[in-house]
Motif scaffolding. Structure first.
Motif, mmCIF file in Angstrom:
data_model
loop_
_atom_site.group_PDB
_atom_site.id
_atom_site.type_symbol
_atom_site.label_atom_id
_atom_site.label_comp_id
_atom_site.label_asym_id
_atom_site.label_seq_id
_atom_site.Cartn_x
_atom_site.Cartn_y
_atom_site.Cartn_z
ATOM 1 N N GLY A 1 13.177 6.863 91.814
ATOM 2 C CA GLY A 1 13.920 5.612 91.932
ATOM 3 C C GLY A 1 14.965 5.651 93.030
ATOM 4 O O GLY A 1 15.448 4.606 93.469
ATOM 5 N N ARG A 2 15.316 6.849 93.477
ATOM 6 C CA ARG A 2 16.298 7.007 94.552
ATOM 7 C C ARG A 2 15.651 7.129 95.930
ATOM 8 O O ARG A 2 16.350 7.090 96.940
ATOM 9 C CB ARG A 2 17.136 8.267 94.304
ATOM 10 C CG ARG A 2 17.963 8.215 93.043
ATOM 11 C CD ARG A 2 18.688 9.522 92.797
ATOM 12 N NE ARG A 2 19.605 9.823 93.899
ATOM 13 C CZ ARG A 2 20.126 11.027 94.110
ATOM 14 N NH1 ARG A 2 19.827 12.038 93.311
ATOM 15 N NH2 ARG A 2 20.942 11.237 95.118
ATOM 16 N N PHE A 3 14.340 7.271 95.999
ATOM 17 C CA PHE A 3 13.666 7.511 97.274
ATOM 18 C C PHE A 3 13.659 6.236 98.101
ATOM 19 O O PHE A 3 13.347 5.152 97.608
ATOM 20 C CB PHE A 3 12.238 7.993 97.058
ATOM 21 C CG PHE A 3 12.120 9.282 96.292
ATOM 22 C CD1 PHE A 3 13.220 10.062 95.980
ATOM 23 C CD2 PHE A 3 10.884 9.715 95.870
ATOM 24 C CE1 PHE A 3 13.093 11.240 95.270
ATOM 25 C CE2 PHE A 3 10.742 10.905 95.157
ATOM 26 C CZ PHE A 3 11.854 11.666 94.853
ATOM 27 N N PHE A 4 14.006 6.385 99.386
ATOM 28 C CA PHE A 4 14.075 5.247 100.288
ATOM 29 C C PHE A 4 13.307 5.563 101.556
ATOM 30 O O PHE A 4 12.765 6.654 101.718
ATOM 31 C CB PHE A 4 15.548 4.905 100.595
ATOM 32 C CG PHE A 4 15.731 3.514 101.125
ATOM 33 C CD1 PHE A 4 15.546 2.412 100.311
ATOM 34 C CD2 PHE A 4 16.074 3.307 102.450
ATOM 35 C CE1 PHE A 4 15.690 1.128 100.805
ATOM 36 C CE2 PHE A 4 16.227 2.032 102.960
ATOM 37 C CZ PHE A 4 16.039 0.937 102.136
ATOM 38 N N GLY B 1 23.298 6.470 96.703
ATOM 39 C CA GLY B 1 22.425 7.363 95.948
ATOM 40 C C GLY B 1 21.018 7.450 96.501
ATOM 41 O O GLY B 1 20.235 8.298 96.074
ATOM 42 N N ALA B 2 20.675 6.571 97.462
ATOM 43 C CA ALA B 2 19.330 6.600 98.054
ATOM 44 C C ALA B 2 19.112 7.914 98.792
ATOM 45 O O ALA B 2 20.028 8.471 99.396
ATOM 46 C CB ALA B 2 19.149 5.431 99.020
ATOM 47 N N LEU B 3 17.887 8.407 98.733
ATOM 48 C CA LEU B 3 17.497 9.637 99.428
ATOM 49 C C LEU B 3 16.434 9.297 100.469
ATOM 50 O O LEU B 3 15.438 8.644 100.144
ATOM 51 C CB LEU B 3 16.932 10.656 98.433
ATOM 52 C CG LEU B 3 17.899 11.135 97.369
ATOM 53 C CD1 LEU B 3 17.146 11.879 96.266
ATOM 54 C CD2 LEU B 3 18.965 12.034 97.988
ATOM 55 N N VAL C 1 18.620 13.062 103.582
ATOM 56 C CA VAL C 1 19.929 12.430 103.676
ATOM 57 C C VAL C 1 20.154 11.573 102.443
ATOM 58 O O VAL C 1 19.254 10.849 102.005
ATOM 59 C CB VAL C 1 20.007 11.569 104.960
ATOM 60 C CG1 VAL C 1 21.309 10.804 105.034
ATOM 61 C CG2 VAL C 1 19.824 12.434 106.195
ATOM 62 N N GLU C 2 21.357 11.663 101.901
ATOM 63 C CA GLU C 2 21.736 10.800 100.785
ATOM 64 C C GLU C 2 22.689 9.730 101.297
ATOM 65 O O GLU C 2 23.644 10.030 102.022
ATOM 66 C CB GLU C 2 22.416 11.595 99.675
ATOM 67 C CG GLU C 2 22.826 10.732 98.506
ATOM 68 C CD GLU C 2 23.451 11.506 97.368
ATOM 69 O OE1 GLU C 2 23.585 10.917 96.283
ATOM 70 O OE2 GLU C 2 23.808 12.683 97.557
ATOM 71 N N THR C 3 22.444 8.500 100.913
ATOM 72 C CA THR C 3 23.365 7.406 101.224
ATOM 73 C C THR C 3 24.490 7.468 100.204
ATOM 74 O O THR C 3 24.238 7.423 98.999
ATOM 75 C CB THR C 3 22.639 6.050 101.152
ATOM 76 O OG1 THR C 3 21.594 6.049 102.128
ATOM 77 C CG2 THR C 3 23.591 4.897 101.412
ATOM 78 N N ASN D 1 25.223 11.557 103.969
ATOM 79 C CA ASN D 1 25.555 12.969 103.805
ATOM 80 C C ASN D 1 24.240 13.756 103.744
ATOM 81 O O ASN D 1 23.255 13.276 103.191
ATOM 82 C CB ASN D 1 26.340 13.151 102.502
ATOM 83 C CG ASN D 1 26.837 14.556 102.326
ATOM 84 O OD1 ASN D 1 27.359 15.168 103.237
ATOM 85 N ND2 ASN D 1 26.663 15.082 101.121
ATOM 86 N N VAL D 2 24.238 14.939 104.301
ATOM 87 C CA VAL D 2 23.041 15.782 104.236
ATOM 88 C C VAL D 2 22.916 16.343 102.817
ATOM 89 O O VAL D 2 23.802 17.050 102.346
ATOM 90 C CB VAL D 2 23.094 16.929 105.267
ATOM 91 C CG1 VAL D 2 21.880 17.839 105.130
ATOM 92 C CG2 VAL D 2 23.191 16.371 106.680
ATOM 93 N N ALA D 3 21.826 16.002 102.162
ATOM 94 C CA ALA D 3 21.568 16.510 100.815
ATOM 95 C C ALA D 3 20.798 17.828 100.870
ATOM 96 O O ALA D 3 21.019 18.715 100.049
ATOM 97 C CB ALA D 3 20.787 15.487 99.997
ATOM 98 N N ARG D 4 19.893 17.957 101.839
ATOM 99 C CA ARG D 4 19.096 19.182 102.023
ATOM 100 C C ARG D 4 18.699 19.300 103.483
ATOM 101 O O ARG D 4 18.363 18.321 104.125
ATOM 102 C CB ARG D 4 17.792 19.155 101.219
ATOM 103 C CG ARG D 4 17.929 19.095 99.738
ATOM 104 C CD ARG D 4 18.007 20.476 99.113
ATOM 105 N NE ARG D 4 18.391 20.389 97.728
ATOM 106 C CZ ARG D 4 17.543 20.364 96.715
ATOM 107 N NH1 ARG D 4 16.256 20.434 96.936
ATOM 108 N NH2 ARG D 4 17.982 20.282 95.489
ATOM 109 N N ARG D 5 18.687 20.506 103.968
ATOM 110 C CA ARG D 5 18.083 20.792 105.261
ATOM 111 C C ARG D 5 16.650 21.222 104.987
ATOM 112 O O ARG D 5 16.379 21.840 103.951
ATOM 113 C CB ARG D 5 18.823 21.936 105.968
ATOM 114 C CG ARG D 5 20.217 21.558 106.361
ATOM 115 C CD ARG D 5 20.930 22.778 106.945
ATOM 116 N NE ARG D 5 22.309 22.468 107.218
ATOM 117 C CZ ARG D 5 22.745 21.857 108.304
ATOM 118 N NH1 ARG D 5 21.873 21.510 109.235
ATOM 119 N NH2 ARG D 5 24.004 21.605 108.475
#
Length: 154
Positions: A18-21, A64-66, A80-82, A142-146
């Motif tokens: 649900g967070r995937f964009f 919260g979007a990824l 990236v997380e919004t 913000n970078v959530a994961r590299r």
């Protein structure tokens, strides 16, 4: 979103579809996309903007979007997380926002000149007229994961 990009998000954040964009690519050329991705990954660029015409279906990013961050060759380099989204008139962007944008001189004067030219060019190309009074979508990121080459999480 292409299936492999969905798979990357699912592997990193299982059960949170649900967070995937949409995937994110900064810049209109491969070199600019590489530059933009590097600025995001090193923490210099923590905000971006876009015209609402980039979202013709009306579905805009949300807190919260990824999104999978792509380089200039469309390779996944990060997730990236919004962290926030707001609608702001182009003319109301502040010095702090321009600094968070992370590109060029990181000043409001530079942002208005260079990014304003980008908005005007985009509008001309797409057949609409851009004004400093137009609302744009401002997105804090913000970078959530590299990601390692090929999109694998480290």
């Amino acid at each position: 979103m292409q299936d492999h990009r969905h798979d990357i998000l699912e592997a990193a954040f299982p059960g949170e579809s649900g967070r995937f964009f949409l995937s994110m690519r900064i810049g209109g050329t491969p070199d600019l996309a590489d530059y933009g991705a590097a600025l995001i990954l090193d923490g210099t660029k923590t905000a971006t903007s876009s015209p609402f015409s980039d979202y013709p279906d009306g579905r805009i990013p949300f807190a919260g979007a990824l999104s999978v961050l792509l380089d200039g060759r469309e390779r996944p380099v990060g997730i990236v997380e919004t962290t926030g989204v707001e609608t702001v008139r182009f003319r109301d962007v502040t010095e702090a926002m321009a600094r968070a944008y992370g590109e060029g001189e990181r000043t409001l004067a530079w942002w208005r000149r260079e990014i304003g030219a980008w908005y005007r060019d985009k509008a001309d190309h797409e057949g609409w007229r851009f004004s400093e009074h137009d609302a744009i979508l401002w997105e804090w990121i913000n970078v959530a994961r590299r990601l390692q080459p090929g999109g694998a999480t480290p």
